[in-house]
Design a protein around this motif. Structure first.
Motif, short mmCIF file in Angstrom:
data_model
loop_
_atom_site.label_atom_id
_atom_site.label_comp_id
_atom_site.label_asym_id
_atom_site.label_seq_id
_atom_site.Cartn_x
_atom_site.Cartn_y
_atom_site.Cartn_z
N MET A 1 0.57 -1.09 -0.66
CA MET A 1 0.28 -0.09 0.12
C MET A 1 1.29 0.76 -0.04
SD MET A 1 -3.92 0.44 0.53
CE MET A 1 -3.84 1.42 -0.86
N ALA A 2 1.76 1.07 1.14
CA ALA A 2 2.42 2.45 1.13
C ALA A 2 3.88 2.38 -0.17
CB ALA A 2 3.57 2.51 2.53
N VAL A 3 4.24 1.76 -0.45
CA VAL A 3 5.07 2.24 -2.04
C VAL A 3 4.87 2.14 -2.49
CG1 VAL A 3 6.78 0.22 -3.15
CG2 VAL A 3 6.87 0.27 -1.21
N SER A 4 3.48 1.44 -3.35
CA SER A 4 2.37 1.54 -4.49
C SER A 4 2.13 3.20 -4.33
CB SER A 4 1.82 1.44 -4.58
OG SER A 4 0.73 0.94 -3.68
N GLY A 5 1.88 3.99 -2.50
CA GLY A 5 1.43 5.40 -2.38
C GLY A 5 2.17 5.99 -3.01
N ILE A 6 3.85 6.17 -2.37
CA ILE A 6 4.74 6.70 -2.76
C ILE A 6 4.67 7.26 -4.02
CG2 ILE A 6 7.35 7.14 -2.45
CD1 ILE A 6 6.54 5.94 0.14
N VAL A 7 4.79 6.52 -4.28
CA VAL A 7 5.32 5.71 -6.46
C VAL A 7 4.23 7.36 -7.00
CG1 VAL A 7 4.83 5.07 -8.60
CG2 VAL A 7 6.61 3.96 -6.41
N LEU A 8 2.61 6.80 -6.33
CA LEU A 8 1.42 7.61 -7.18
C LEU A 8 1.50 9.35 -7.03
CD1 LEU A 8 -1.18 4.89 -6.91
CD2 LEU A 8 0.24 5.50 -9.17
N VAL A 9 1.96 9.17 -5.68
CA VAL A 9 2.40 11.10 -4.70
C VAL A 9 3.37 11.01 -5.41
CG1 VAL A 9 3.24 12.25 -2.98
CG2 VAL A 9 1.74 10.49 -2.29
N LEU A 10 4.28 10.68 -5.96
CA LEU A 10 5.53 11.46 -6.31
C LEU A 10 5.46 12.01 -7.98
CD1 LEU A 10 8.95 8.93 -5.46
CD2 LEU A 10 8.28 11.34 -4.99
N PHE A 11 4.29 11.13 -7.86
CA PHE A 11 4.08 10.95 -9.91
C PHE A 11 3.14 12.25 -10.23
CE2 PHE A 11 -0.02 11.11 -12.80
CZ PHE A 11 0.75 11.25 -13.74
N LEU A 12 2.41 12.47 -8.39
CA LEU A 12 1.41 13.72 -8.16
C LEU A 12 1.80 14.77 -8.44
CD1 LEU A 12 -0.95 12.34 -5.80
CD2 LEU A 12 -2.03 12.87 -8.75
N ILE A 13 3.28 14.81 -7.02
CA ILE A 13 3.84 16.06 -6.93
C ILE A 13 4.91 16.60 -8.50
CG2 ILE A 13 6.01 17.00 -6.34
CD1 ILE A 13 6.24 15.21 -3.80
N ALA A 14 5.60 15.71 -9.25
CA ALA A 14 5.89 15.98 -10.82
C ALA A 14 5.17 16.74 -11.22
CB ALA A 14 6.88 14.90 -11.54
N HIS A 15 3.61 15.77 -11.86
CA HIS A 15 2.54 16.80 -12.99
C HIS A 15 2.09 17.62 -11.77
CE1 HIS A 15 -0.86 16.43 -15.55
NE2 HIS A 15 -1.25 15.30 -14.97
N GLY B 1 5.81 22.81 -24.88
CA GLY B 1 7.36 22.29 -24.93
C GLY B 1 7.73 21.16 -24.46
N TYR B 2 7.36 21.74 -22.70
CA TYR B 2 7.51 20.57 -21.41
C TYR B 2 6.53 19.01 -22.44
CZ TYR B 2 6.61 18.20 -17.23
OH TYR B 2 6.27 17.72 -16.51
N ALA B 3 5.65 19.66 -22.71
CA ALA B 3 4.59 18.26 -23.25
C ALA B 3 5.91 17.11 -24.13
CB ALA B 3 3.56 18.20 -23.84
N HIS B 4 6.19 18.22 -25.63
CA HIS B 4 7.34 17.43 -26.51
C HIS B 4 7.92 16.86 -25.86
CE1 HIS B 4 4.82 20.46 -29.07
NE2 HIS B 4 4.11 18.65 -29.56
N TRP B 5 9.21 18.00 -24.98
CA TRP B 5 10.27 17.66 -23.97
C TRP B 5 10.30 16.32 -23.17
CZ3 TRP B 5 11.17 16.47 -18.16
CH2 TRP B 5 12.62 17.29 -17.71
N LEU B 6 9.24 15.65 -22.22
CA LEU B 6 8.22 14.26 -22.01
C LEU B 6 8.24 13.82 -23.05
CD1 LEU B 6 5.46 15.37 -19.65
CD2 LEU B 6 7.69 14.74 -19.19
N ARG B 7 8.04 13.78 -24.59
CA ARG B 7 8.32 12.98 -25.13
C ARG B 7 9.33 12.31 -25.66
NH1 ARG B 7 3.92 14.69 -23.75
NH2 ARG B 7 1.66 13.49 -24.60
N LEU C 1 3.97 20.20 -10.30
CA LEU C 1 4.65 20.87 -11.14
C LEU C 1 4.52 21.70 -12.34
CD1 LEU C 1 7.62 19.66 -8.55
CD2 LEU C 1 6.24 22.08 -8.30
N GLY C 2 4.77 21.07 -13.15
CA GLY C 2 4.67 20.54 -15.09
C GLY C 2 3.46 21.47 -15.11
#
Ligand code: HEM
Length: 210
Positions: A1-15, A31-37, A17-18
């Protein structure tokens, strides 16, 4: 629960900020969206890195739901005879909001992918122009879309607050003082994430971003 939760929280922080790049204008956001690709090029062929990230996210979401189900079944098995009169204690209330909150977030993510990733439910719907998609999405006449996003992000905030509090308590904050600290940190984190996400639709709704 916690490990998957941490991964999802990291995604949320990055998303989150983006998303704030929307305030830097269309060129910066697109430009940021294209850079992601382009990450990983030329070692990896185009968009491979993004697909690896997406696969990681799917694994985290499935693991999170699976762990929640296993924990719920284990809790039920530990008490095969139901309470005749179930008191509304704080723990069970939090568990119920976590379950329904999780379902609302999942339904929101499905809508959100069809809206801003594939473009099927978006008035512009051009995956190569995310800035135009966002501006069209939260236009004042589509206030109900902003309302729906607000409900979903607030549900996410409640979910994050309780999840973060539980995780911090498991990590040792179990004294009364520790619990108070964990509660404050979890609330602060949830408020920052909610505000960071919601500022974008509201900036478009009010004409600050156009
Ligand atoms: C409320 C403000 C939000 C805005 C303005 C927003 C905006 C966007 C945009 C523009 C994209 C497409 C990005 C691209 O194609 O490069 C996207 C993708 C995505 N968003 Fe959001 N988002 C918001 C909230 C959220 C929330 C709360 C979640 C999760 C609970 C979320 C999860 C996702 C996911 C999973 C993707 C797909 C990423 C991918 O695989 O390409 N978003 N979002």
């Amino acid at each position: 629960m916690a490990v998957s939760g941490i991964v999802l929280v990291l995604f949320l922080i990055a998303h989150m900020l983006g998303n704030l790049k929307v305030f830097a204008g269309a060129a910066s956001f697109d430009g940021y969206a294209h850079w992601l690709r382009d990450i990983g090029k030329p070692a990896l062929p185009g968009v491979w890195f993004l697909w690896i990230l997406r696969a990681g996210l799917v694994v985290a979401v499935v693991a999170h739901i699976w762990a929640a189900t296993v924990l719920a079944l284990r809790a039920r098995a530990a008490r095969p005879v139901q309470y005749a009169h179930r008191k509304k204690i704080q723990g069970s209330y939090a568990a119920r909001t976590m379950r329904w909150g999780g379902v609302i977030i999942l339904l929101f993510v499905i809508y959100h992918l069809l809206d801003l990733t594939t473009g099927h439910l978006n008035p512009v719907g051009d995956p190569t122009r995310p800035f135009a998609n966002v501006v069209a999405d939260f236009a004042p006449e589509r206030w109900y879309v902003t309302l729906f996003y607000t409900v979903a992000v607030v549900a996410l905030g409640f979910h994050l607050r309780h999840g973060m509090f539980s995780a911090l308590r498991s990590l040792g904050q179990q004294t009364p003082g520790g619990e108070r600290r964990a509660r404050a940190v979890a609330l602060g984190f949830a408020v920052v994430i909610c505000a960071g996400f919601l500022v974008v639709p509201f900036a478009v709704l009010t004409g600050l971003v156009s």
